[in-house]
Design an enzyme around this catalytic site. Structure first.
Site, PDB file in Angstrom:
ATOM      1  N   ASP A 160       0.869  -1.158   0.000  1.00 48.22           N
ATOM      2  CA  ASP A 160       0.000   0.000   0.000  1.00 48.22           C
ATOM      3  C   ASP A 160       0.917   1.222   0.000  1.00 48.22           C
ATOM      4  O   ASP A 160       2.092   1.113   0.309  1.00 48.22           O
ATOM      5  CB  ASP A 160      -0.835  -0.067   1.293  1.00 48.22           C
ATOM      6  CG  ASP A 160      -1.698   1.143   1.457  1.00 48.22           C
ATOM      7  OD1 ASP A 160      -2.213   1.626   0.441  1.00 48.22           O
ATOM      8  OD2 ASP A 160      -1.852   1.594   2.602  1.00 48.22           O
ATOM      9  N   LYS A 161       0.402   2.366  -0.362  1.00 50.19           N
ATOM     10  CA  LYS A 161       1.277   3.533  -0.347  1.00 50.19           C
ATOM     11  C   LYS A 161       1.117   4.344   0.943  1.00 50.19           C
ATOM     12  O   LYS A 161       1.997   4.386   1.771  1.00 50.19           O
ATOM     13  CB  LYS A 161       1.012   4.433  -1.554  1.00 50.19           C
ATOM     14  CG  LYS A 161       2.044   5.541  -1.681  1.00 50.19           C
ATOM     15  CD  LYS A 161       1.742   6.464  -2.815  1.00 50.19           C
ATOM     16  CE  LYS A 161       0.626   7.429  -2.484  1.00 50.19           C
ATOM     17  NZ  LYS A 161       0.977   8.396  -1.467  1.00 50.19           N
ATOM     18  N   THR A 162      -0.072   4.940   1.057  1.00 51.29           N
ATOM     19  CA  THR A 162      -0.257   5.859   2.172  1.00 51.29           C
ATOM     20  C   THR A 162      -0.184   5.115   3.498  1.00 51.29           C
ATOM     21  O   THR A 162      -0.892   4.143   3.701  1.00 51.29           O
ATOM     22  CB  THR A 162      -1.614   6.552   2.046  1.00 51.29           C
ATOM     23  OG1 THR A 162      -1.767   6.931   0.698  1.00 51.29           O
ATOM     24  CG2 THR A 162      -1.687   7.743   2.943  1.00 51.29           C
ATOM     25  N   LYS A 221     -13.425  23.575  -2.016  1.00 51.84           N
ATOM     26  CA  LYS A 221     -12.057  23.101  -2.237  1.00 51.84           C
ATOM     27  C   LYS A 221     -12.155  21.743  -2.909  1.00 51.84           C
ATOM     28  O   LYS A 221     -13.084  20.955  -2.641  1.00 51.84           O
ATOM     29  CB  LYS A 221     -11.283  23.030  -0.927  1.00 51.84           C
ATOM     30  CG  LYS A 221     -11.803  22.012   0.057  1.00 51.84           C
ATOM     31  CD  LYS A 221     -10.929  21.923   1.291  1.00 51.84           C
ATOM     32  CE  LYS A 221     -11.483  20.873   2.238  1.00 51.84           C
ATOM     33  NZ  LYS A 221     -10.824  20.848   3.532  1.00 51.84           N
ATOM     34  N   ASP A 259      -4.373   6.337  -4.552  1.00 50.15           N
ATOM     35  CA  ASP A 259      -4.042   7.690  -4.966  1.00 50.15           C
ATOM     36  C   ASP A 259      -4.075   7.846  -6.470  1.00 50.15           C
ATOM     37  O   ASP A 259      -4.052   6.881  -7.206  1.00 50.15           O
ATOM     38  CB  ASP A 259      -2.644   8.034  -4.462  1.00 50.15           C
ATOM     39  CG  ASP A 259      -2.696   8.693  -3.121  1.00 50.15           C
ATOM     40  OD1 ASP A 259      -3.618   9.503  -2.921  1.00 50.15           O
ATOM     41  OD2 ASP A 259      -1.843   8.371  -2.277  1.00 50.15           O
TER      42      ASP A 259
END
Lengths: 371, 1172
Positions: free
Chosen positions: B424-426, B582, B698
């Site tokens: 996984d990245k995060t 945003k 992501d």
């Protein structure tokens, strides 16, 4: 209804920040405590960190090659000693089954003949150094068969009279003889070897008996611990055996095995003990007598001898052979060419191996053209 | 209504009595008339089953199972323990097999061994397992009791386990939720309550739950007692974030969603109390459904071992058949004639029957080739390795105070064989700690010079958070001097979010954000003077430059993955209405007012800069609304909110309506910092020939940037393929192009063959293919929607072909399910060992799918950790887990298995040879006690010690030379070939051990003339020789002699002789003459020089060839570990060379260089080999 759009939403992914150590108690029972900063830090011991001091042997050339050489030399040394020791041992061996008509015991090999005796004559051209041992040998006889091995009753043999009346089932089918319990029961005892031998030196036409010593031919532990006669009844061993039958194949009951020596009877008869110690292999030898007495204590002198055999034991029926062996011993026991030769061969192979390894090592250690 | 509440008798919470009359079970699916149920005056719960049918799930039918809230995870109680545990254990094939042997041994005609030779090891094994099971169960009981006895308020104070479906529960602040509840009412306004879900999904921020407005008035017990609504809902499931149901009450229906639910395991926070109706209880709750049985994982060694054990059984049967035939022949030829001395058993009166019995007898004797202790020993070794991992201080993170934890103890050796890592990245590669890094306001970029130290904001802003790592003097100046755009920028950040604030102590604000990004943004605004203070459902209070301002919150236009933006509409104290938005730049820029064109271009440049730095970016915009616009839209919005069908879609459409013509304010950039040591770890792991895939949710740019910053991707790579097609055809095209490219580089084919070891087992270490796979550097980036196509059956092969050439693969925008599918794909096509590492709930599926699942603990809750097999706090510990622990575990297990099979074949096959000399009568060579004790006493501990403590190279070396990891991946240390070598060695040893004593002893005599060829002497000689030979062999196999090894090896030898003399002693004989009839054998035999000469001869014949073979193997065909170990032995070249190379990696420099260095190393190694 502003409240209805009061969501808990997240940007990107539902990830969040949590720097502190977790302190949660779970339904599953997982617990982490927070006593101090480093409560969960594992102990710093050599054991837990797998840093125990250790010896790390390696098969380096410096050990293996000399090792092989040393083993080789030692083995060759032992091999030579064994070989020479074995060479010096004299053995005289003779098959007396009597299969061929030209052999002395041919007559007796007929199973229907009872109380047959035959004699083998031989000449010693060289002194047979003492002490000389007389063995009988049997071939193709399966004392090591599983059923043969268990077919005995150690309680009975240790003189426990309770087992005189009810021998162990393991003795089957030699438990009862027409309803009377057999003592000693079982196939092992029943098949006891019952040929007997007498040795004479022929001195000028007369037979000079060579005294045969039957004392101490069995294991010390067998004679002193394992086998025990039942307590004498009225001083009589025969009475102690009262109410029992002799083994089927036996000519005489156990208490009459040795008529010449009353103490050598019952379960303490040494021939019986020798027989009861099972052989490991189907070809075996058992010690019959020692020649240690009288004129023959130093050995059998040069001359002619006659061995008189009372031939009782049938072996032809199952393809067995009987033989009689005269032998002396050295420090390492009887004649044993195999051991000496094996040591010599293995020792030489080790040396050859060490040379091969040396060559291989040298070739790799100093490859040509390499600095 | 049944049971009118008697107030006062049981305290204030009596109203729940009627609910207790019925419980939900999930068995019945009979539709019952609501009316008839109502006539009974009872309340029922209704559920929607999976097929969508409305069915009653309970009701009057008593046959339905009752789900109470008692949770039982334990398996036994004191009475049931013995029978149930034994029953379970005998379900193991091995144990049943030994029981079967035991029964065989009780048949006197067959019994070649006493029953205790089997029962002693069996009882030992069963009791070890039983003790382990009992301990486990004890802890389960303890935790069950603790949970079940928590107090909860129902009718009266009740224990948790007595809570039933249909009960109404009162919860107070900081209490655990006892079951899955439908929130009915709360003491807070609007029926709101706050919960913390840490136990459920590990998230520690607070979440809001709201009751239906119709039930929120049910504030007091009287009204609640009158509540007679009916709930139709989905069946129990494990989806934590989803609930769908409908409440029928007073002839109206109200939709229920997850927003109305309080799930078991949550904690009520910031809420005085609330009431909830139990929907799911006990095992039906989402928490328990999630903790459901994990799939039992097995290692490849396990599977191999099972195959081998089956083969051995086959071998055993063959041996049995051969010996039985021998028995038939012997009985017919010799036995029948030998009957004069050894008559046939009356019951066994022909040779065929005798042969049949002899078969079984030999099965009993020869069964020791698969000793019962094998499985137990393997488990003990794995447990030992697990403890070493738990104890490893180098895998302890002092920051979060977490040590590595082994959660599945049966997989350790597989850690030494990993070929694919899916990460996984995060939170795994990155810290998941977001820091506000840069921003662009009105076309002006701030935060470009990040070298400045943290400045203290508190001098002018007492509410500032010292933890922020962002400071830009010019920006601060701009805020101070009253730059309106800057003010608006930070005002937006302080208003447009879903963060909750909590004022722990006076002035100390704590933000609880659901996403760390939001937290970072709000904190940034706070430090620049726009301090978000508190919120109510209708207002947001912000301290703007020290002045409290309260905004009326008109609407929140929530974030979701499709919209990729969120907005709030607020009315400021002056009455002006403004929308703040945003969101992702791509989405937001489409909705800007055309006059922003110029600013948009500048901002886009800034955004590109940020993205290339690997930062996470957001664009910010606002729009002024007139009162009329707002009124008009509010009407539309309310309309959409009221609909039941397609509510989401209609809300989205309404949002779309208002988020137009916005004015751009600027953009923010947030950094997700890489974890410590990630690039180094990745470099070392790829040098160990492990392929690393990053699977992330992501977006592509972020993922690629992270790929670069952790050195997975480098500029020197030959080619980085990007697969981004949206259609099947597009993806196929892109894959084919990639393939073609690989082939034109001339390396493709060779690499794809060399990568999966199973596909090319004949030449697995071929240096050329390795070289090529290293020098041909490809990477592939694929997006989630393309992956969906690539995973389809007709394209997956192509996909695998393409990716197997790539060193690095990055999959972005993937769903949790896709993560699992990718692993499934590799498992299916590659037969390689896969490892998945992740930290979040979205990684659970892949962690469970992979052969090995690793959870990163400490950052993102415990969902992943709970599903994982190993957990630790930092990604970089992975290199230690694999290269040190995994490698050792694999090595030790392989050495253990080799030796174990060897020693048992050596031990057992002697009986086979003896069979030919004892009339195939199943006579054992050894004493029966020796057979009993051989595996459990004389030889078990030294090999266990080796299996637990052995090390071939020190741990630093395995990290310095990642190539040492390769034998595990290639399955070199224990495979079928190695197995055959061990059993051949075992059989060879058995031949020597039988025939040397045979040749020596058959005519040997003692020095006193007594023959030495008796069975007992033979047995003692062979047994002693065997024990000595296997002890010497284990001494040779042990590479790391700790004091424990010494103790066990010498202790085993000592115990052999001690036990031998005891068993052959007078005392035991005098007590049990029949059983201990070897009296005196040890004393008599072991004092004979011939016996010792025989033993020495046999030992040398057995060991010398092994020694010579090993020495020559090290010389002629050294393994890397030999070279590393011996070091200076071979001119020290490789050694010196590697030194510099290790530094290259750790310096984090270019991967290309290090792989070149590696290539040179291999060339050198290769050429040294060639010289052989």
């Amino acid at each position: 209804m502003a409240a209805s759009c009061w969501p808990a939403s997240g940007f990107y992914r539902e990830k969040k920040r949590n720097c502190s150590a977790r302190t949660a108690i779970f339904d599953g029972g997982m617990m982490k405590n927070k006593e101090g900063e480093v409560a969960n830090r594992p102990d710093n011991t050599a054991f837990t960190q797998q840093r125990l001091p250790a010896w790390q042997p390696m098969l380096s050339a410096g050990i293996v090659i000399p090792g092989f050489l040393v083993i080789g030399l030692v083995f060759i040394g032992i091999g030579v000693a064994l070989f020479l020791g074995s060479q010096s041992i004299q053995v005289l061996e003779s098959d007396y089954t009597g299969l061929n008509s030209n052999t002395p015991c041919y007559e007796c090999s007929d199973a229907s003949k009872k109380n047959c005796t035959c004699s083998i004559e031989f000449t010693l051209t060289k002194q047979f150094d003492g002490p000389v041992f007389l063995y009988y040998g049997l071939s193709n006889f399966f004392q090591n068969h599983r059923k043969y091995g268990v077919s005995r009753d150690y309680y009975q043999l240790s003189g426990d009279t309770a087992y005189f009346k009810n021998p162990s089932d393991s003795c089957s089918p030699y438990i009862y003889d027409s309803g009377v319990p057999i003592v000693p029961c079982g196939a092992a005892a029943n098949s006891m070897f019952n040929d007997s031998f007498r040795l004479y030196q022929l001195v000028g036409g007369t037979k000079k008996p060579v005294p045969l010593d039957g004392k101490g031919i069995s294991w010390w532990t067998d004679y002193n611990i394992v086998f025990r006669n039942p307590p004498l009844v009225n001083g009589s061993l025969a009475a102690a055996f009262n109410g029992t039958a002799k083994p089927v194949n036996w000519a005489k009951p156990a208490y009459e095995l040795d008529t010449s020596d009353p103490s050598n009877n019952g379960f303490m008869n040494e021939d019986f003990l020798v027989w009861m110690r099972r052989a490991a292999l189907p070809d075996f030898r058992k010690l019959y007598r020692r020649i240690t007495q009288g004129d023959y204590a130093a050995g059998l002198p040069v001359g002619n001898y006659s061995l008189e055999i009372s031939y009782n034991y049938p072996v032809i029926g199952f393809g067995g052979r009987k033989k009689i062996v005269l032998s002396n011993v050295s420090w390492m026991g009887g004649k044993n060419m195999f051991l000496g030769v094996a040591y010599l061969v293995i020792g030489s192979l080790c040396i050859v191996m060490s040379l091969v390894m040396l060559i291989v090592y040298a070739k790799y250690k100093f490859p040509e053209g390499d600095s | 209504m049944l049971g009118t509440p008697i107030l006062g008798q049981f305290g204030p919470f009596l109203f729940a009595a009627p609910f207790k009359l019925h419980q939900v079970g999930w068995c019945s699916a009979i539709l019952r008339s609501l009316q008839s149920a109502r006539r009974q005056g009872r309340r029922y719960l209704y559920t929607l089953n999976t097929a969508g049918l409305k069915t009653t799930k309970f009701g009057l039918s008593l046959e339905c199972t009752v789900a109470d809230n008692c949770i039982v995870t334990s398996k036994y109680n004191i009475i049931t323990f013995l029978p149930v545990n034994l029953f379970e254990q005998f379900q193991e094939v091995a144990n049943t097999y030994f029981l079967f042997l035991l029964i065989l041994q009780l048949i006197p005609q067959i019994s070649s061994l006493s029953w205790f030779t089997t029962i002693v090891p069996l009882v030992l094994v069963l009791s070890i397992t039983a003790v382990k099971d009992a301990t486990d169960d004890y802890f389960r009981h303890k935790s069950d009791n603790q949970v079940n006895n928590r107090q909860s308020q129902v009718l009266q104070n009740e224990k948790w386990m007595n809570v039933r479906v249909g009960d109404i529960i009162k919860l107070e602040n900081n209490q655990f939720v006892a079951a899955d509840l439908l929130l009915l009412s709360s003491t807070e306004p609007h029926g709101l309550c706050y919960i913390e879900t840490a136990e459920l999904d590990g998230e520690t921020n607070m979440k809001v739950r709201q009751s239906l407005s119709v039930t929120s008035e049910l504030g007091d017990p009287d009204k609640l007692a009158q509540f007679d609504g009916e709930v139709v809902c989905e069946p129990p499931n494990n989806k934590l974030d989803r609930f769908s149901g409908t409440l029928y009450w007073r002839d109206c229906k109200y939709p229920l969603s997850n927003q109305n639910m309080l799930l078991r395991g949550c904690v009520l926070r910031n809420t005085e109390s609330c009431y909830g109706l139990v929907i799911f209880a006990g095992p039906d709750t989402k928490l328990m459904q999630n903790s459901g049985c994990t799939k039992f994982k097995r290692t490849s060694i396990d599977r191999l071992m099972n195959t081998l054990v089956l083969w051995i059984f086959g071998f055993l049967v063959c041996m049995g058949v051969i010996l039985a035939i021998g028995n038939a022949v012997w009985e017919r030829k010799a036995g029948s004639l030998f009957q004069n001395f050894l008559p046939w058993d009356p019951s066994v009166n022909n040779f065929l029957f005798s042969a049949f019995l002899s078969f079984w007898s030999y099965v009993i004797i020869l069964n020791t080739v698969v000793p019962i202790s094998l499985y137990v020993s393997v488990e003990v070794i794995r447990l030992g390795h697990s403890y070493f991992i738990n104890w490893d201080r180098k895998m302890y993170c002092s920051h979060s105070n977490t040590a590595a934890e082994v959660r599945t103890t049966t997989l350790n050796e597989e850690l030494g064989q990993v070929e694919y890592i899916f990460s996984d990245k995060t939170g795994t590669l990155t810290q998941n700690i977001m820091s506000f890094n840069k921003c662009s306001i009105n076309g002006h970029a701030y935060g470009t010079c990040t070298m400045q130290k943290n400045k203290d904001f508190s001098s002018w802003n007492p509410l500032a958070d010292g933890g922020l790592c962002f400071y830009d003097g010019s920006l601060l100046e701009a805020v101070k001097t009253g730059d309106l755009v800057a003010h608006e920028f930070f005002r937006l950040l302080s208003l447009c979010h879903t963060v909750m604030s909590e004022e722990k102590t006076e002035g100390a604000l704590v933000y609880k954000a659901q996403s760390p990004d939001e937290g970072a943004l709000v904190t940034a605004a706070r430090n620049f003077g726009f301090v978000f203070c508190s919120r109510t459902p209708g207002t947001v209070t912000v301290h703007e430059l020290g002045r409290p301002v309260t905004y009326t919150l008109l609407a929140i236009l929530d974030f979701n993955n499709i919209r990729k933006r969120m907005s709030v509409i607020v009315r400021n104290p002056e009455g002006r209405i403004r929308l703040y938005c945003k969101g992702a730049d791509t989405v937001l820029f489409d909705r800007l007012h055309p006059c922003n064109h110029e600013l948009m271009n500048i901002t886009t440049n800034h955004l590109n800069e940020y993205a290339s730095d690997g930062l996470r970016t957001l664009a910010l915009a606002y729009r002024d609304l007139t009162e009329d616009e707002w009124e008009e839209w509010a009407e539309l919005y309310r309309g959409a909110g009221r609909t039941v069908d397609f509510r989401e879609d209609r809300l989205a459409a309404a949002y779309e309506e208002i988020e137009q013509d916005m004015m751009l304010l600027g953009a923010t950039a947030i950094e997700d910092k890489l974890q410590e040591g990630v690039p180094e770890t990745i470099a070392i792991l790829s040098l160990a020939n492990i392929k690393i895939w990053v699977l992330t949710g992501d977006k592509q740019e972020t993922a690629v940037n992270i790929g670069y910053s952790c050195k997975m991707l480098t500029d020197d790579m030959t080619e980085i393929f990007i697969i981004n097609g949206h259609t099947v055809q597009g993806v196929r095209e892109e894959l084919r192009d990639a393939m073609k490219e690989e082939e034109t580089q001339g390396l493709g084919k060779a690499c794809s063959l060399g990568n999966g070891f199973s596909e090319k087992p004949k030449n697995p270490t071929s240096p050329t293919s390795l070289l090529e796979s290293i020098s041909g550097e490809f990477a592939l980036v694929i997006s989630g929607h393309s992956l969906a196509h690539a995973l389809e059956a007709d394209m997956e092969y192509e996909f695998v072909e393409t990716v197997s050439v790539c060193k690095a693969v990055i999959c972005c925008r993937v769903t949790p399910l896709q993560k699992a599918l990718v692993i499934e794909l590799i498992k299916r096509h590659k037969k390689a060992v896969t490892l998945a590492i992740g930290d979040g709930a979205n990684d659970v599926s892949m962690i469970k799918t992979a052969h090995i699942g690793v959870g990163i603990s400490g950052q993102e809750g415990i969902q992943a950790v709970l599903a994982s097999d190993y957990s630790f706090a930092q990604f970089r510990f992975l290199q230690r887990l694999l290269l040190v622990h995994g490698r050792w575990s694999y090595l030790r297990m392989c050495r253990f298995l080799c030796y174990f099979f060897y020693k048992n074949f050596a031990f057992t096959m002697v009986h086979f040879w003896f069979g030919f000399f004892c009339g195939f009568s199943a006579q054992t060579v050894y004493d029966q006690y020796f057979i009993t004790l051989y595996n459990i006493v004389y030889t078990s501990l030294p090999v266990l010690a080796m299996g637990i403590f052995d090390q071939d190279v020190p741990e630093q070396r395995s990290l310095e030379y990642p190539k040492l990891y390769e034998p595990g991946q290639l399955n070199l240390l224990f495979n079928k070939r190695e197995f055959f070598i061990c059993i051949t060695q075992g059989i060879y040893t058995s031949v020597v051990l039988f025939f040397v004593p045979y040749s020596v002893l058959s005519h040997a005599t003692q020095s006193n003339g007594i023959a030495l060829a008796d069975y007992q002497t033979f047995a003692v000689t062979t047994a002693t020789a065997l024990v000595i030979v296997v002890s010497v062999q284990i001494a040779l196999d042990t590479g790391y002699w700790t004091a424990i090894n010494h103790f066990f090896v010498w202790g085993s030898l000592g115990s052999y002789f001690t036990i031998l003399f005891v068993l052959h002693s007078d005392i035991l004989f005098s007590l049990f003459p029949q059983q201990f009839n070897f009296l005196g054998s040890a004393q008599n035999t072991l004092k004979q020089p011939v016996v010792w000469l025989t033993i020495a001869l046999a030992t040398v014949i057995c060991i010398a060839p092994v020694l010579a073979f090993r020495f020559l193997k090290v010389e002629l065909k050294p393994q890397l570990s030999d070279t590393v170990h011996t070091g200076s032995h071979r001119s020290g070249y490789a050694f010196a060379h590697q030194e510099g190379f290790g530094e290259l990696i750790t310096s984090g420099k270019n991967m290309r260089l290090s792989s070149l260095a590696l290539a040179t190393f291999f060339k050198e190694k290769d050429s040294t080999e060639m010289r052989g």
